[in-house]
Design a protein around this motif. Sequence first.
Motif, PDB file in Angstrom:
ATOM      1  N   PRO A 138      17.688  10.541  10.865  1.00 38.42           N
ATOM      2  CA  PRO A 138      17.171   9.302  11.471  1.00 38.42           C
ATOM      3  C   PRO A 138      15.860   8.876  10.814  1.00 38.42           C
ATOM      4  CG  PRO A 138      16.773  11.176  12.919  1.00 38.42           C
ATOM      5  CD  PRO A 138      17.586  11.702  11.776  1.00 38.42           C
ATOM      6  N   MET A 168      22.575  10.225  17.338  1.00 37.87           N
ATOM      7  CA  MET A 168      22.176  11.624  17.205  1.00 37.87           C
ATOM      8  C   MET A 168      22.706  12.456  18.361  1.00 37.87           C
ATOM      9  SD  MET A 168      20.658  12.014  14.361  1.00 37.87           S
ATOM     10  CE  MET A 168      20.035  13.677  14.663  1.00 37.87           C
ATOM     11  N   GLY A 169      22.709  11.884  19.565  1.00 42.33           N
ATOM     12  CA  GLY A 169      23.262  12.595  20.715  1.00 42.33           C
ATOM     13  C   GLY A 169      24.736  12.897  20.541  1.00 42.33           C
ATOM     14  N   ARG A 196      25.098  15.774  18.145  1.00 43.35           N
ATOM     15  CA  ARG A 196      24.784  17.056  18.801  1.00 43.35           C
ATOM     16  C   ARG A 196      25.919  17.501  19.726  1.00 43.35           C
ATOM     17  NH1 ARG A 196      19.461  14.693  18.859  1.00 43.35           N
ATOM     18  NH2 ARG A 196      19.906  13.701  20.864  1.00 43.35           N
ATOM     19  N   VAL A 246      19.932   4.664  17.443  1.00 45.60           N
ATOM     20  CA  VAL A 246      19.852   5.849  16.596  1.00 45.60           C
ATOM     21  C   VAL A 246      19.874   7.115  17.447  1.00 45.60           C
ATOM     22  CG1 VAL A 246      18.376   7.136  15.007  1.00 45.60           C
ATOM     23  CG2 VAL A 246      18.677   4.668  14.709  1.00 45.60           C
ATOM     24  N   GLU A 247      19.169   7.098  18.571  1.00 46.35           N
ATOM     25  CA  GLU A 247      19.161   8.265  19.449  1.00 46.35           C
ATOM     26  C   GLU A 247      20.548   8.519  20.045  1.00 46.35           C
ATOM     27  OE1 GLU A 247      18.237  11.598  21.261  1.00 46.35           O
ATOM     28  OE2 GLU A 247      16.967  10.544  19.817  1.00 46.35           O
ATOM     29  N   GLU A 248      21.271   7.444  20.344  1.00 44.38           N
ATOM     30  CA  GLU A 248      22.631   7.606  20.863  1.00 44.38           C
ATOM     31  C   GLU A 248      23.539   8.240  19.819  1.00 44.38           C
ATOM     32  OE1 GLU A 248      26.302   4.904  22.701  1.00 44.38           O
ATOM     33  OE2 GLU A 248      24.333   3.997  22.323  1.00 44.38           O
ATOM     34  N   GLU A 280      15.787   2.118  17.897  1.00 50.10           N
ATOM     35  CA  GLU A 280      15.559   3.513  18.291  1.00 50.10           C
ATOM     36  C   GLU A 280      16.592   4.009  19.288  1.00 50.10           C
ATOM     37  OE1 GLU A 280      11.599   4.092  19.601  1.00 50.10           O
ATOM     38  OE2 GLU A 280      10.664   3.492  17.708  1.00 50.10           O
ATOM     39  N   GLU A 281      16.950   3.167  20.286  1.00 51.28           N
ATOM     40  CA  GLU A 281      17.923   3.626  21.289  1.00 51.28           C
ATOM     41  C   GLU A 281      19.293   3.845  20.670  1.00 51.28           C
ATOM     42  OE1 GLU A 281      17.624  -0.882  21.438  1.00 51.28           O
ATOM     43  OE2 GLU A 281      16.248   0.834  21.369  1.00 51.28           O
TER      44      GLU A 281
END
Length: 387
Positions: A141, A126-127, A130, A122-124, A119-120
């Motif tokens: 994701p 996506m960041g 953005r 994937v979030e990185e 999760e961390e």
Amino acid sequence: GGVFTKPLFGLEQYARFLGFSLVVAMISFVTFGLYRERLRPSVLENAFPVAKALGWTTVLMMAATFLFSVRVFSRVMVVLFFPVSVLLVTLGRTALIRLVASVRRRDLNLRRLALLGPEEAVEEVMGRFREHGSFGFDPFPMPAAGAAERTASDWARRLRVERVQEVLLFEDWPGDVAGLLLELRERSIPVRLVPSLRAVLPLRASIGEFMGWPAVNVGGETGRMRSPARRFGDLLAAAAIGLLWGGPFLVTAAVRALAGRGILEELPVYGYGGRPVTVRRVQGARRGAGPLRTLLDWYPALGHLAAGRLSLVGICPLSEDEYARCDAAYRRRPPEAPPGLLGPWVGNGWTLDRLQEWNRQYPQWWSPEGDLRIFWRTMFGWKRQSG
């Protein structure tokens, strides 16, 4: 009279000139890789490769003037061809790139990309999408929760249902990574595999075969940054700076000595893989003073520049205190590039986070032409880059 005194001819008179020019120019563009390089929206960044390719085009066309006897195919026309063609091709290429980028920003013709990983991570990712834009992708994701409970075939079918065109797969994803790779290969879905050792691997590495097994070569980054062209440029820069800044440095040293102030200070700066290089510079030198003052402050370090421990253009030289305050990811995998005397940070307004991002990206996109562009922008456009 010359070509300037001749009347204008019909288009058919220029047919051979225009046709031959187009063929030679296209061959030059293919030879210099203009059709396969990463496109950039800046006029200056497009002008250098275009001028290089069209320069050779002009030389070939000048040689061809001995083969053609058309009145309008004169050497004067060839000389005029170069500046006009560079201007038109550069502006047209830049406008096309910006048009494509504008279309992509409107989310048209995007490639659907599934993100499978912790999760961390994937979030990185996506960041970064953005922050920097879509890059032509529609990132999607997929939750890692319960990944181990589903089979690889189930995941492959779900990706098909979601109309996924490409997969970014992290090796430490909790599901069946090996099984999913086989399923996706059978379904001809492209996969980008991010290794679990991503924190220590260089951003650029080649994969090949060794003893029948796929093997990643991780030792090429430093060698690439120590190319003969770079060393030759640094030696020329050291000689030129030594001559041009020698007088101002002696005056500065004399004024400081008469005023009873210290002249030099010694400090470590961090480059190649986080290894410190101890250099000397003018005492009290600060970042953000502009390129001319920066070269004066770092004049005592010209020996390191000539020896290859520093470079004219490179990553920002971080002090020991700054390096200690860098984030853990940066210290685990510091960029494999030499500290540079010049870069866009010579202007004000560069935070430590921004410096880290620049240092990470510099070796990833390094090229001799890129260093020339950075040098030009630093010397003549540094005020516009401040803040």
